[in-house]
Design a protein around this motif. Sequence first.
Motif: not given
Length: 329
Positions: A190-198, A224-240
């Motif tokens: 999630g922390h690595i992907w955050r850099t990619g999205f930013e 509506v909620y999301i439940y994923s093995s990915g971190s909550r940060l990663a989930q917010r990044l994907i849908f944001g």
Amino acid sequence: MINSYIFFLLSHCCLELYLNWSQIFQAECYHYLFDAAIKIHQMGLDWSTPNHGPIQKFRGVLGCNGNVKMVVKAGMDNSDNGTGPLPRCIVLDIEGTTTPITFVADVLFPYARDNVGRHFSATYKTAETHDDIKLLRAQVEDDLKQGVDGAVPIPTDDAGKEEVIAALVANVEAMIKADRKITALKQLQGHIWRTGFENNELEGVVYDDVPEALEKWHALGIKVYIYSSGSRLAQRLIFGKTNYGDLRKYLSGFFDTTVGNKKETHSYIEIAESLGVDKPSDILFLTDVFQEAVAAKAAGLEVMISIRPGNAPLPDDHSFKTITSFTEI
């Protein structure tokens, strides 16, 4: 029905005309009240009810394609459509449910793998990365005891930054290759992907039917909620930041592996308790994974399995309802 509206409103108009004796006001009154009667009926509202409630429990919802659809509120009987009451909450998996498996496997995972060394080098002294390394050390120590393939010892900080990072990279690459659903890996990703999205190097992808369904459920008052093995940060990044824009406005929360493994029943019991529903069956869970469906059903949730291109096949004797699009819900 509309005739009764018009009669009621015009009777009020006649009283207004009697009091004002003005031709100008007469014309304005007729035009305004007649237009109001038409609009009230089109909106499905009944002025004769105390709260101006909806006629026949229906209301119009504007979809993403601009069409007005007749829908019912969460928890109301939807028997006219043959589907029973709508759920009060919907919990969605991501990979294979809202998002193609190929996006995760061919875009997100390679990005994390290719950038893990750079990420550690750039953030090595930060508190966030210190916490990531602490989690990875604990996980690797356990993996070494269990004889997990690909696990290599991580030296102490005294060995120097470069040696520590090299060992971390080797372990993370092995974890990604094995697609392990563990918090230590998912938090770091999630922390690595955050850099990619930013840096606009990454953009989330959802199926074409997902945005309209989220909009519809939101308008109905369904949480509506999301439940994923990915971190909550990663989930917010994907849908944001998706191919359809920011979809987080339609989501009420996120669950990850900190609540439990997705293939274990207690995880869904915990989610149901967290959402505060009267009974677990008030929640509809959508996933593409058979074992997750079994675990959620054992916890009392309603379950549907998503059939999308590239998803794993299901057992021939499974008893779950399946969908190929959110429009079927």
